[in-house]
Design an enzyme around this catalytic site. Structure first.
Site, PDB file in Angstrom:
ATOM      1  N   THR A 197       0.752  -1.154   0.090  1.00 47.09           N
ATOM      2  CA  THR A 197      -0.168   0.105  -0.003  1.00 47.09           C
ATOM      3  C   THR A 197       0.785   1.198   0.034  1.00 47.09           C
ATOM      4  OG1 THR A 197      -0.292  -0.149   2.203  1.00 47.09           O
ATOM      5  CG2 THR A 197      -1.840  -1.017   0.969  1.00 47.09           C
ATOM      6  N   GLU A 227       4.384   0.836  10.742  1.00 44.65           N
ATOM      7  CA  GLU A 227       3.493   1.277  11.920  1.00 44.65           C
ATOM      8  C   GLU A 227       4.032   0.474  13.059  1.00 44.65           C
ATOM      9  OE1 GLU A 227       0.263  -0.884  10.038  1.00 44.65           O
ATOM     10  OE2 GLU A 227      -1.042   0.957   9.568  1.00 44.65           O
ATOM     11  N   THR A 258     -11.832  -0.809   8.271  1.00 44.42           N
ATOM     12  CA  THR A 258     -11.855  -0.511   7.082  1.00 44.42           C
ATOM     13  C   THR A 258     -12.898  -0.691   6.185  1.00 44.42           C
ATOM     14  OG1 THR A 258     -10.504  -2.659   6.316  1.00 44.42           O
ATOM     15  CG2 THR A 258      -9.213  -0.686   6.896  1.00 44.42           C
TER      16      THR A 258
END
Length: 219
Positions: free
Chosen positions: A8, A92, A219
């Site tokens: 992504t 992350e 999401t």
């Protein structure tokens, strides 16, 4: 979701050089194996990964000579590697940037398999977070990667400290290796001592914040 080929991530490289599109594509393609395609954060990927290089031609330069093209290609490689490095550093919840190098493999494919399996292993990545020089987890990942490994031949370094060699755990070195792992960046180097092929994958640790970040939204 950064693995094995960006996932992504949307990457844009821009230049004012006047260069033919085909030559520009070749320049980017040659930069990918050791940059955007050699990183991982969590081993997962999605369908919308893209890296684009664009040339405006505003510099109105003449066509590159072979030497000038080589210089341009090197610049594309350097900026691609720098951007890829920052992607992993900014993973992350990441607190560590870790270079995983496997060398001495029988083939390039074996080196790639072992390095990527180590870099993606949740057990290895949590050991990185805990500053635990867990030799067993690293060698488990290499051994289960599909690469040919002989445990009594390999040598392993963590943070530049030799922690295993010739089938023996170097217990006396683990304390120093654990100290090295407290640094923001360190390297894991595994020499299989079976051949001449090598591969390097950039990865990060797996922290409490990774779980929190990915568990707190829908999401």
């Amino acid at each position: 979701m950064i693995s094995p080929k960006m996932a992504t991530m949307l990457g844009y490289l821009m230049t004012d050089a006047s260069i033919a599109p085909a030559r520009l594509r070749r320049s980017l393609k040659s930069a990918l194996p050791n940059s955007f395609n050699a990183i991982t954060v969590d081993g997962d990927m999605s369908t919308n990964d893209t890296v684009i290089i664009m040339a405006s031609g505003a510099a109105q330069n003449r066509a590159f000579s072979a030497r000038e093209q080589a210089i341009f290609d090197h610049a594309v490689e350097e900026i691609s590697a720098a951007l890829a490095r920052e992607l992993v550093r900014d993973g992350e919840g990441a607190t560590k940037l870790v270079s995983v190098e496997v060398r001495g493999a029988r083939s390039a494919a074996d080196a790639e398999r072992a390095a990527r399996k180590i870099a993606n292993s949740p057990l290895v990545k949590t050991a990185f977070f805990g500053c635990d020089p867990n030799v067993g987890r690293i060698l488990m990942a290499a051994g289960s990667s599909g690469a040919y490994v002989e445990s009594d031949r390999l040598v392993l370094w963590i943070g530049g400290v030799k922690v295993a060699a010739n089938g023996r755990l170097l217990v006396e070195a683990l304390g120093e290796a654990g100290t090295k792992m407290r640094q923001r960046e360190f390297a894991v180097q595994l020499d299989l001592r079976l051949g001449k092929s090598s591969a390097t994958i950039l990865t990060c640790d797996l922290s409490y914040d990774y779980v929190r970040i990915n568990a707190e939204y829908t999401t």
